[in-house]
Design a protein around this motif. Structure first.
Motif, PDB file in Angstrom:
ATOM      1  N   LEU A   1       0.814  -1.217   0.000  1.00  8.67           N
ATOM      2  CA  LEU A   1       0.000   0.000   0.000  1.00  8.67           C
ATOM      3  C   LEU A   1       0.848   1.266   0.000  1.00  8.67           C
ATOM      4  O   LEU A   1       0.411   2.307  -0.493  1.00  8.67           O
ATOM      5  CB  LEU A   1      -0.926   0.003   1.219  1.00  8.67           C
ATOM      6  CG  LEU A   1      -2.090  -0.993   1.168  1.00  8.67           C
ATOM      7  CD1 LEU A   1      -2.858  -0.984   2.482  1.00  8.67           C
ATOM      8  CD2 LEU A   1      -3.019  -0.687   0.001  1.00  8.67           C
TER       9      LEU A   1
ATOM     10  N   ILE B   1       3.952   0.834  -3.751  1.00 12.35           N
ATOM     11  CA  ILE B   1       3.475   0.918  -5.130  1.00 12.35           C
ATOM     12  C   ILE B   1       3.052   2.346  -5.491  1.00 12.35           C
ATOM     13  O   ILE B   1       3.543   2.908  -6.490  1.00 12.35           O
ATOM     14  CB  ILE B   1       2.326  -0.076  -5.386  1.00 12.35           C
ATOM     15  CG1 ILE B   1       2.799  -1.513  -5.155  1.00 12.35           C
ATOM     16  CG2 ILE B   1       1.801   0.084  -6.805  1.00 12.35           C
ATOM     17  CD1 ILE B   1       3.897  -1.975  -6.063  1.00 12.35           C
ATOM     18  N   PRO B   2       2.150   2.990  -4.717  1.00 12.91           N
ATOM     19  CA  PRO B   2       1.791   4.375  -5.077  1.00 12.91           C
ATOM     20  C   PRO B   2       2.972   5.337  -5.023  1.00 12.91           C
ATOM     21  O   PRO B   2       3.101   6.220  -5.882  1.00 12.91           O
ATOM     22  CB  PRO B   2       0.729   4.757  -4.026  1.00 12.91           C
ATOM     23  CG  PRO B   2       0.210   3.460  -3.522  1.00 12.91           C
ATOM     24  CD  PRO B   2       1.364   2.517  -3.574  1.00 12.91           C
ATOM     25  N   LEU B   3       3.849   5.162  -4.018  1.00 13.00           N
ATOM     26  CA  LEU B   3       5.003   6.056  -3.898  1.00 13.00           C
ATOM     27  C   LEU B   3       5.953   5.871  -5.076  1.00 13.00           C
ATOM     28  O   LEU B   3       6.483   6.861  -5.620  1.00 13.00           O
ATOM     29  CB  LEU B   3       5.728   5.790  -2.574  1.00 13.00           C
ATOM     30  CG  LEU B   3       6.904   6.712  -2.241  1.00 13.00           C
ATOM     31  CD1 LEU B   3       6.472   8.173  -2.234  1.00 13.00           C
ATOM     32  CD2 LEU B   3       7.512   6.327  -0.888  1.00 13.00           C
TER      33      LEU B   3
ATOM     34  N   LEU C   1       5.153   4.859  -8.097  1.00  9.17           N
ATOM     35  CA  LEU C   1       4.510   5.421  -9.284  1.00  9.17           C
ATOM     36  C   LEU C   1       4.574   6.950  -9.268  1.00  9.17           C
ATOM     37  O   LEU C   1       4.823   7.583 -10.302  1.00  9.17           O
ATOM     38  CB  LEU C   1       3.060   4.952  -9.352  1.00  9.17           C
ATOM     39  CG  LEU C   1       2.233   5.408 -10.556  1.00  9.17           C
ATOM     40  CD1 LEU C   1       2.911   5.031 -11.869  1.00  9.17           C
ATOM     41  CD2 LEU C   1       0.831   4.821 -10.494  1.00  9.17           C
ATOM     42  N   LEU C   2       4.365   7.536  -8.092  1.00 10.18           N
ATOM     43  CA  LEU C   2       4.438   8.990  -7.969  1.00 10.18           C
ATOM     44  C   LEU C   2       5.841   9.503  -8.289  1.00 10.18           C
ATOM     45  O   LEU C   2       6.000  10.474  -9.046  1.00 10.18           O
ATOM     46  CB  LEU C   2       4.030   9.417  -6.559  1.00 10.18           C
ATOM     47  CG  LEU C   2       4.128  10.912  -6.246  1.00 10.18           C
ATOM     48  CD1 LEU C   2       3.194  11.708  -7.144  1.00 10.18           C
ATOM     49  CD2 LEU C   2       3.835  11.170  -4.771  1.00 10.18           C
TER      50      LEU C   2
ATOM     51  N   ARG D   1      -5.433   9.523 -15.275  1.00  7.03           N
ATOM     52  CA  ARG D   1      -6.481   8.513 -15.047  1.00  7.03           C
ATOM     53  C   ARG D   1      -6.826   7.740 -16.315  1.00  7.03           C
ATOM     54  O   ARG D   1      -6.996   6.500 -16.282  1.00  7.03           O
ATOM     55  CB  ARG D   1      -7.738   9.206 -14.484  1.00  7.03           C
ATOM     56  CG  ARG D   1      -9.002   8.357 -14.462  1.00  7.03           C
ATOM     57  CD  ARG D   1      -8.883   7.182 -13.510  1.00  7.03           C
ATOM     58  NE  ARG D   1     -10.081   6.366 -13.518  1.00  7.03           N
ATOM     59  CZ  ARG D   1     -10.313   5.390 -14.390  1.00  7.03           C
ATOM     60  NH1 ARG D   1      -9.423   5.118 -15.334  1.00  7.03           N
ATOM     61  NH2 ARG D   1     -11.417   4.668 -14.309  1.00  7.03           N
TER      62      ARG D   1
ATOM     63  N   LEU E   1      -2.472   5.452 -16.609  1.00  4.34           N
ATOM     64  CA  LEU E   1      -2.752   4.188 -15.913  1.00  4.34           C
ATOM     65  C   LEU E   1      -3.134   3.052 -16.865  1.00  4.34           C
ATOM     66  O   LEU E   1      -2.584   1.947 -16.748  1.00  4.34           O
ATOM     67  CB  LEU E   1      -3.841   4.395 -14.862  1.00  4.34           C
ATOM     68  CG  LEU E   1      -3.404   5.087 -13.565  1.00  4.34           C
ATOM     69  CD1 LEU E   1      -4.567   5.203 -12.597  1.00  4.34           C
ATOM     70  CD2 LEU E   1      -2.256   4.330 -12.902  1.00  4.34           C
TER      71      LEU E   1
ATOM     72  N   LEU F   1       2.291  -2.236 -14.488  1.00  2.00           N
ATOM     73  CA  LEU F   1       1.711  -2.201 -13.146  1.00  2.00           C
ATOM     74  C   LEU F   1       1.413  -3.611 -12.648  1.00  2.00           C
ATOM     75  O   LEU F   1       1.687  -3.937 -11.483  1.00  2.00           O
ATOM     76  CB  LEU F   1       0.435  -1.358 -13.165  1.00  2.00           C
ATOM     77  CG  LEU F   1      -0.279  -1.167 -11.826  1.00  2.00           C
ATOM     78  CD1 LEU F   1       0.623  -0.476 -10.821  1.00  2.00           C
ATOM     79  CD2 LEU F   1      -1.572  -0.385 -12.013  1.00  2.00           C
TER      80      LEU F   1
END
Length: 300
Positions: free
Chosen positions: A79, A82-84, A86-87, A201, A205, A212
């Motif tokens: 959690l 992965i977002p970090l 991608l950012l 979006r 993605l 991903l």
């Protein structure tokens, strides 16, 4: 004759790799499969006990606690990482000053030994004289510091350390995927009035979907198998709060200080059974994700 010589020449290059695979890969697996059904502690005679090791696993509360800890650890790591990742990849894909240096800095943890990384973080998070607590006390943020490796915060601490070590690798994979997206697509969407959020979006993605999926699969497997940094930071403590499956397994084969998993005795037979069950759990989670991702592809 020339074909025979060419074949022999080719096989001579393959032979060392084949021997290493046999000795270091296939033989240990076969050895473990055999001793799953034995009571064997690494010395003396191995005694055949059938499925007793597996029935012991069903009654082993410490093992199942380690399974729960593994899912908590893996879930927290996924959690956050992965977002970090991608950012960071999205930011460093833009034409900003010093982006090459920043890419190298964020990727650096990937090439550092996990044990060395964990020792460094132990000096940072040490509850008594750690660098972080000294900083908090000096600037009056905390009066007595925080017990980062205590029962309340230990899991969060090991997750943060794992995220720090994983972000750079996943960032690089995301960055490679982003660079394969044509700029023309973004330019066309801008002409149609799409803003940055809408582009991310509806363009980034979806077109980053295969990368991903691969990153999430790698992250799941690595998170479920990871234990090295936890072993250095907490040894699975305090009171088993951070003991994950493969750390529990490691203690069965190589007892360490403070280990309760094997009562300081090697358990090769039981450890082989635990290794098999742990591998099945990891395999099942991977298959579930693989099946779910394929279903999502069909829906798309």
């Amino acid at each position: 004759m020339n074909k025979t010589k060419n074949a022999a020449f080719a096989y001579s290059f393959l032979l060392p790799s084949a021997l290493l695979t046999l000795v270091l890969g296939i033989y240990p697996i076969a050895w473990a499969f055999r001793y799953m059904f034995y009571n064997y502690k690494g010395y003396g005679t191995a005694r055949f006990i059938g499925l007793d090791n597996f029935s012991r696993i069903l009654r082993d509360a410490e093992f199942w606690d380690s399974v729960v800890n593994t899912f908590v650890y893996a879930g927290g790591k996924l959690l956050l990482s992965i977002p970090l990742s991608l950012l960071l990849a999205a930011i460093l894909n833009r034409k900003i000053r010093g982006r090459q240096l920043l890419r190298a800095v964020f990727f650096m943890p990937t090439v550092i030994s996990t044990a060395v990384m964990a020792v460094v973080f132990f000096t940072i998070f040490n509850s008594y004289n750690g660098i972080l607590n000294q900083f908090l006390i000096k600037f009056n943020i905390s009066s007595s510091g925080i017990d980062w490796l205590g029962p309340k915060h230990a899991m969060l601490t090991v997750i943060l350390v794992a995220v720090w070590g994983a972000v750079g690798n996943y960032m690089l994979l995301f960055l490679a995927g982003l660079q394969n997206i044509p700029e023309d697509v973004y330019e066309s969407s801008s002409l149609d009035g799409a803003n940055k959020i809408q582009q991310f979006r509806f363009i980034t993605l979806p077109m980053l979907g295969p990368v991903l999926q691969m990153v999430i699969m790698l992250a799941i497997i690595n998170a479920l198998k990871g234990y090295e940094s936890i072993m250095v930071l907490t040894e699975g403590g305090p009171a088993g709060k951070t003991e994950v499956m493969f750390l529990y397994l490691y203690k069965l084969f190589f007892p360490v200080g403070g280990s309760s998993a094997s009562t300081q005795v090697q358990e090769f037979g039981y450890g082989s059974a635990v290794a098999f069950v742990s591998a099945v759990i990891v395999g099942m989670i991977s298959l579930i994700y693989f099946y779910a991702s394929r279903r999502m592809n069909r829906i798309d």
